[in-house]
Write a protein that holds these residues in place. Structure first.
Motif, PDB file in Angstrom:
ATOM      1  N   ALA A 195     -52.754  48.891  65.425  1.00  0.00           N
ATOM      2  CA  ALA A 195     -52.841  50.037  64.878  1.00  0.00           C
ATOM      3  C   ALA A 195     -51.493  50.757  63.943  1.00  0.00           C
ATOM      4  O   ALA A 195     -52.139  51.241  62.948  1.00  0.00           O
ATOM      5  CB  ALA A 195     -53.204  50.923  66.097  1.00  0.00           C
ATOM      6  N   VAL A 196     -50.441  50.395  64.294  1.00  0.00           N
ATOM      7  CA  VAL A 196     -49.266  50.791  63.632  1.00  0.00           C
ATOM      8  C   VAL A 196     -49.366  50.004  62.147  1.00  0.00           C
ATOM      9  O   VAL A 196     -49.302  50.720  61.158  1.00  0.00           O
ATOM     10  CB  VAL A 196     -48.096  50.348  64.209  1.00  0.00           C
ATOM     11  CG1 VAL A 196     -46.988  50.716  63.341  1.00  0.00           C
ATOM     12  CG2 VAL A 196     -47.811  51.424  65.658  1.00  0.00           C
ATOM     13  N   SER A 197     -49.708  48.713  62.130  1.00  0.00           N
ATOM     14  CA  SER A 197     -49.528  48.240  60.683  1.00  0.00           C
ATOM     15  C   SER A 197     -50.848  48.893  60.276  1.00  0.00           C
ATOM     16  O   SER A 197     -50.634  49.050  58.704  1.00  0.00           O
ATOM     17  CB  SER A 197     -49.851  46.652  61.008  1.00  0.00           C
ATOM     18  OG  SER A 197     -49.233  46.302  61.971  1.00  0.00           O
ATOM     19  N   PHE A 198     -51.993  49.143  60.658  1.00  0.00           N
ATOM     20  CA  PHE A 198     -53.097  49.615  60.008  1.00  0.00           C
ATOM     21  C   PHE A 198     -52.816  51.010  59.445  1.00  0.00           C
ATOM     22  O   PHE A 198     -53.003  51.145  58.310  1.00  0.00           O
ATOM     23  CB  PHE A 198     -54.232  49.586  61.053  1.00  0.00           C
ATOM     24  CG  PHE A 198     -55.677  50.035  60.410  1.00  0.00           C
ATOM     25  CD1 PHE A 198     -56.109  51.260  60.425  1.00  0.00           C
ATOM     26  CD2 PHE A 198     -56.405  48.788  59.880  1.00  0.00           C
ATOM     27  CE1 PHE A 198     -57.414  51.459  59.717  1.00  0.00           C
ATOM     28  CE2 PHE A 198     -57.391  49.199  59.224  1.00  0.00           C
ATOM     29  CZ  PHE A 198     -57.969  50.570  59.229  1.00  0.00           C
ATOM     30  N   ALA A 199     -52.034  51.473  60.451  1.00  0.00           N
ATOM     31  CA  ALA A 199     -51.882  53.012  59.753  1.00  0.00           C
ATOM     32  C   ALA A 199     -50.835  53.114  58.713  1.00  0.00           C
ATOM     33  O   ALA A 199     -50.914  53.992  57.678  1.00  0.00           O
ATOM     34  CB  ALA A 199     -51.023  54.019  60.860  1.00  0.00           C
ATOM     35  N   VAL A 200     -49.888  52.069  58.563  1.00  0.00           N
ATOM     36  CA  VAL A 200     -48.745  52.219  57.329  1.00  0.00           C
ATOM     37  C   VAL A 200     -49.759  51.894  56.239  1.00  0.00           C
ATOM     38  O   VAL A 200     -49.155  52.329  55.071  1.00  0.00           O
ATOM     39  CB  VAL A 200     -47.936  50.982  57.919  1.00  0.00           C
ATOM     40  CG1 VAL A 200     -46.983  50.506  56.644  1.00  0.00           C
ATOM     41  CG2 VAL A 200     -46.898  51.197  59.010  1.00  0.00           C
ATOM     42  N   ILE A 201     -50.537  50.943  56.159  1.00  0.00           N
ATOM     43  CA  ILE A 201     -51.201  50.303  55.074  1.00  0.00           C
ATOM     44  C   ILE A 201     -52.142  51.340  54.667  1.00  0.00           C
ATOM     45  O   ILE A 201     -52.557  51.531  53.212  1.00  0.00           O
ATOM     46  CB  ILE A 201     -52.152  49.237  55.445  1.00  0.00           C
ATOM     47  CG1 ILE A 201     -51.146  48.113  55.558  1.00  0.00           C
ATOM     48  CG2 ILE A 201     -52.962  48.695  54.239  1.00  0.00           C
ATOM     49  CD1 ILE A 201     -51.541  46.878  55.992  1.00  0.00           C
TER      50      ILE A 201
END
Lengths: 420, 286, 259
Positions: free
Chosen positions: C98-104
């Motif tokens: 979810a963090v990688s997703f949020a960063v993008i």
């Protein structure tokens, strides 16, 4: 069992949204407008449309908007050293801004707004002190409490402003002035003199399905242009009952949009900045359509063969008002600016540069081109008699029929539907 | 370093969760509170409405905006049109990017490769607006360069928009695909031809599958940039409008609820798209 | 893969075509910067706009504004992006995907959505005034992903046990970072930083919604000047100048991503 990443993300999002809105400070958006300024019949008459041949609003209640009760300055104090303005491009050139800066000590920062909507957005940020608002923005600003009434007694040249620009529906509510006029101008019909013959004298050439210039017509790309169609219908289809092109109920709006749909088949492009219009006229993909005098002036200066005319049906127009922001950080400089911009010399320079009629009678003697005021019909009230200045359409009909008209948000949606 | 700070450092080293908190705390707080919070608030606003008399947002929740979006056909048309444009732009950009990326990665000499790689990223530093207006003069149906040189021009409208948007985002498409091709070991390609595969077959069954994450990464840029564009539309789009224009116009009259409601459309499309391509590993190739 | 000479020639030709396609409008802009009249159709040659631009105060202010914003946003993005990528690369934790997703997200969602969301949040919910701070916050948000991707890519290419080896030798995490990780990441950080700077420098959409009165950026200046034919050619001069100046950072970024 593993919770899927999406659910995690949603949970976090929901939690942060709640946190966000819980922490929201009370903004000016949700406060109900305080007691409106009550009007008398005399004030109502003053609120009627600025043209000579309209139905007098008579004894009906004030049409349009309720203005929140905001305080008005009682004196101009010392300048704060800075002034942040929102202005139409071309309204604040160095030639007349620098003398102001020197005399008042207020350093001027200008943010150019390309459309009224943009300017409204900018004023709402609270970062600016004054704005040159057109009539389709001014009422919105007054209603939302974004601008404060102006004490015109404090301005030494206000007395010399043309009466035709004072206490108009777009710059005053209930007899209280909300700004000073910069000048006024009409939306004119510009045409390529080589390809458009004979010289047109009616808007029919851009509205009639059988127009000989099909595919090369242009119009202003903004919802307020609906008023131009309404104006044409006002003259050609009186049975629709339109008395004010900015006061349209659902069926009148629909009729105007129908006309615009017909026009759409004639249009090559709608223009939103006048550079686009200039380059299209030069290339030849546009030969006729709504334009400003300044556009024509620039085109002619660049060697193009164009001319402008005010058609016989009249036209829409604009008179920009310098308004002071309710949250202005530099109110004294703002007042000094308003005082300056309507002074004869400054007003002459500014309106001559832009290509509009000045607001101050005495400016006419000071323009470089001695015919400037004649060209722009500055003191020809009869010329402006059939000009309908941009005014924000409101739910409460501007012609006094009560709350049955479509507001500007509705016009925006209609325009979206037109563009398709 | 003093004994005290050494002690802290050592204690820190032993506690993995402390390390994680320090590392993740700031960026996560930033993204979640500022960005995701703002998005959430926008979503919330899409349920409110605009007061006709004061032109301000009132917090009366309801589905009126969404109902209007579904009832009035123009919004569907605009959304579909925008989606089509974004797809077309993506396809064109990937098609244009593949040959040049392949040339760069596998055929060009190192010197040419360095020069071209810089030459491809350089246009990203030239102003977006200036490039779009340059295209306007090319495309003008009457006096534009294309008309003067080739005798015909697509004029302003959807094809012009696809062309110009494709032009603007091309470097964003080339870069990830080039990076992906660089990572492709030459030995694989040689092995494929050793096994009897001709260039075409190798391309289809070896290169493309391995390149898929990079291709999808490229598509994320071109897709999302086209989906929300409203400036290029105004310059070369002629009489047409896209999702971005409708959002911008409504936001401009302070009808934030309605603008937010319509903004849900591109948001949803991109989130769904991202979730779908996530499995292929495209997100690591951006 | 054995490519026939014909195939190689074809690829080279296609590459050349794409380069011509990329640079034709730019060449036209260079031409226009010498245009005699103020329209966007070429009329004749003159160098007056070049002299006018260098004396134009607005251009200097806008340029300074853009540089300032990009520098601050890039710096913040470098810090936040590095922190996030270290976390995501080194640790397995609940919500990592979810963090990688949020960063993008900030860069994957269209600019206008980000713009109106941030504008609405800043003004209506937080009650802040728009200004330099809000602009920088907005720019940082979408610059983080650029740094994040570059650093994560580099971390993946590093041998996995360097950090372990370092701590086996007695270093605490701070020392490991300073003496082992950071030197290895340096070029990725510079490359990511340059890309982030470029992104912020030419950004117009989110800027329109989050910049306040005190700050003016180059893209805003350019946009504003399309309404003012009197200043139009200056815009072309500015664009060409920026392009020429950016040869250095573009080349630098390329060298570093190669290394």
């Amino acid at each position: 069992m593993r919770i899927r990443p999406l659910v995690r993300l949603l949970t976090v999002a929901a939690a942060s949204t709640l946190a966000f809105t819980a922490c929201s400070s009370s903004s000016s958006d949700t406060t109900a407008a305080p007691a409106s300024t009550e009007t008398s019949a005399a004030d109502t008459a003053a609120n009627a449309s600025g043209t000579a041949d309209t139905v007098a609003a008579g004894n009906e209640a004030a049409a349009g908007i309720k203005a929140p009760n905001l305080p008005m300055a009682t004196e101009i104090g010392a300048g704060e050293g800075q002034l942040n303005l929102i202005a139409w491009p071309g309204y604040t050139e160095k030639d007349w801004v620098t003398p102001f800066e020197t005399a008042s000590g207020c350093k001027v920062n200008v943010k150019a707004g390309n459309t009224s909507d943009e300017m409204v957005q900018l004023i709402k940020t609270g970062e600016y002190d004054a704005v040159s608002a057109s009539g389709d923005a001014s009422l919105r600003l007054i209603a939302a409490g974004d601008v404060a009434p102006v004490n015109t007694d404090l301005l030494k040249d206000y007395a010399d402003v043309f009466d035709g620009l004072k206490n108009k529906p777009w710059n005053s509510v209930g007899g209280k002035a909300y700004g000073v006029p910069h000048g006024r101008g009409a939306n004119l019909l510009m045409y390529n003199t080589d390809t458009v013959t004979p010289a047109p004298d009616s808007w029919s050439v851009v509205f009639d399905a059988a127009s000989p210039y099909k595919g090369k017509v242009t119009a202003y790309d903004t919802p307020i242009y609906i008023a131009d169609a309404a104006l044409y219908l006002m003259k050609t289809k009186p049975e629709l009952g339109i008395t004010n092109p900015y006061a349209l109920d659902e069926s009148q709006l629909a009729a105007a949009v129908d006309l615009l749909n017909v026009q759409k088949s004639l249009v090559s492009e709608y223009w939103s900045d006048y550079l686009k219009q200039l380059s299209a006229f030069k290339a030849g993909s546009m030969v006729i359509g709504t334009a400003w005098q300044v556009t024509a002036n620039t085109a002619i200066a660049d060697g193009q063969k164009v001319a402008v005319v005010k058609p016989k049906e009249g036209s829409t127009g604009w008179s920009d008002t310098w308004m002071i922001a309710a949250k202005a950080k530099n109110p004294n400089c703002a007042y000094l600016w308003m005082d300056y911009i309507i002074s004869p010399q400054a007003n002459a320079m500014a309106t001559e540069y832009f290509g509009e009629a000045p607001a101050n009678k005495k400016a006419c003697a000071l323009t470089k081109d001695k015919n400037h005021c004649t060209t722009f019909h500055a003191d020809d009230e009869a010329y402006f008699a059939d000009i309908w200045y941009w005014t924000t359409p409101t739910k409460d009909c501007l012609d006094g029929r009560g709350p049955k008209c479509v507001d500007y948000a509705g016009w925006t949606k209609a325009w979206t539907e037109l563009k398709g | 370093m003093s004994t005290a700070s050494k002690g802290i450092a050592r204690a820190f080293a032993r506690r993995r969760w402390a390390q994680l908190t320090v590392l993740l705390g700031a960026p996560l707080a930033w993204l979640v509170v500022i960005y995701i919070g703002a998005l959430g608030a926008l979503l919330l606003t899409s349920f409110y409405s605009l007061d006709s008399f004061t032109f301000t947002v009132v917090k009366k929740a309801g589905l009126q905006n969404f109902r209007e979006l579904l009832d009035v056909s123009v919004y569907r048309r605009v959304a579909l049109r925008t989606l089509t444009v974004a797809l077309a732009v993506t396809v064109i950009d990937v098609a244009l990017a593949l040959p040049i990326a392949f040339y760069l990665a596998k055929v060009a000499t190192p010197r040419i490769r360095r020069i071209l790689a810089v030459a491809i990223t350089l246009p990203l530093w030239a102003s977006y607006l200036v490039k779009a207006y340059a295209w306007r003069t090319f495309l003008d149906p009457e006096g534009g360069l294309l008309r003067k040189v080739f005798g015909l021009s697509p004029g302003f409208g959807l094809p012009a928009m696809v062309l110009v948007l494709g032009y603007l985002w091309l470097p964003y498409a080339i870069l990830p695909i080039y990076a992906g091709l660089e990572r492709l070991p030459d030995s694989l390609l040689e092995a494929s031809s050793d096994l009897g595969g001709r260039a075409g077959a190798t391309f289809r069954s070896v290169v493309i599958p391995l390149l898929l994450p990079a291709l999808l990464a490229a598509s994320i840029f071109t897709f999302s940039l086209s989906l929300g564009d409203y400036i290029t539309v105004g310059i070369v789009g002629g009489k047409t409008q896209m999702i971005g224009n409708v959002i911008y116009a409504n936001f401009g009259v302070n009808n934030v609820p309605f603008a937010a409601a319509f903004a849900v459309v591109p948001m949803l499309i991109m989130v769904v798209y991202l979730l779908v391509v996530r499995r292929s590993g495209a997100l690591e190739n951006l | 893969m054995q490519l026939s000479t014909a195939a190689r020639r074809l690829l080279a030709a296609l590459a050349a075509f794409v380069m011509v396609f990329l640079y034709a409008p730019i060449a036209y802009v260079v031409l226009l910067s010498f245009n005699k009249t103020r329209s966007i159709i070429f009329d004749g040659f003159t160098t007056e706009w070049w002299t006018k631009t260098f004396h134009n105060e607005e251009v200097r202010t806008a340029l300074a504004g853009s540089v300032k914003t990009a520098l601050v946003a890039t710096s913040l993005a470098l810090i936040l992006g590095t922190l996030a990528s270290l976390a995501v690369h080194r640790f397995e934790f609940f919500g990592r995907d979810a963090v990688s997703f949020a960063v993008i997200l900030p860069i994957a969602l269209p600019g206008i959505v980000t713009g109106i969301a941030l504008n609405s949040a800043f003004r209506r919910i937080l009650g802040w005034r728009l200004g330099f701070v809000t602009l920088v916050v907005a720019h940082t948000t979408f610059c983080i992903v650029v740094v994040f991707n570059n650093v994560v890519a580099r971390l993946r290419r590093l041998p996995g046990n360097l950090a372990e080896a370092s701590s086996d030798l007695g270093a605490d995490p701070f020392q490991t970072f300073r003496h082992v990780t950071f030197p290895l990441l340096r070029s990725a950080l510079v490359a990511g930083g340059l890309l982030a700077f470029a992104l912020s420098f030419d950004e117009i959409v989110v800027t329109t919604f989050t910049a306040g009165a005190g700050i003016s950026t180059l893209p805003q200046f350019i946009l504003g000047n399309y309404s003012r034919p009197n200043n139009l050619p200056i815009v072309n001069v500015v664009a060409v100048t920026v392009l020429v100046l950016s040869l250095v950072p573009a080349w630098l970024a390329q060298r570093l991503t190669d290394a």
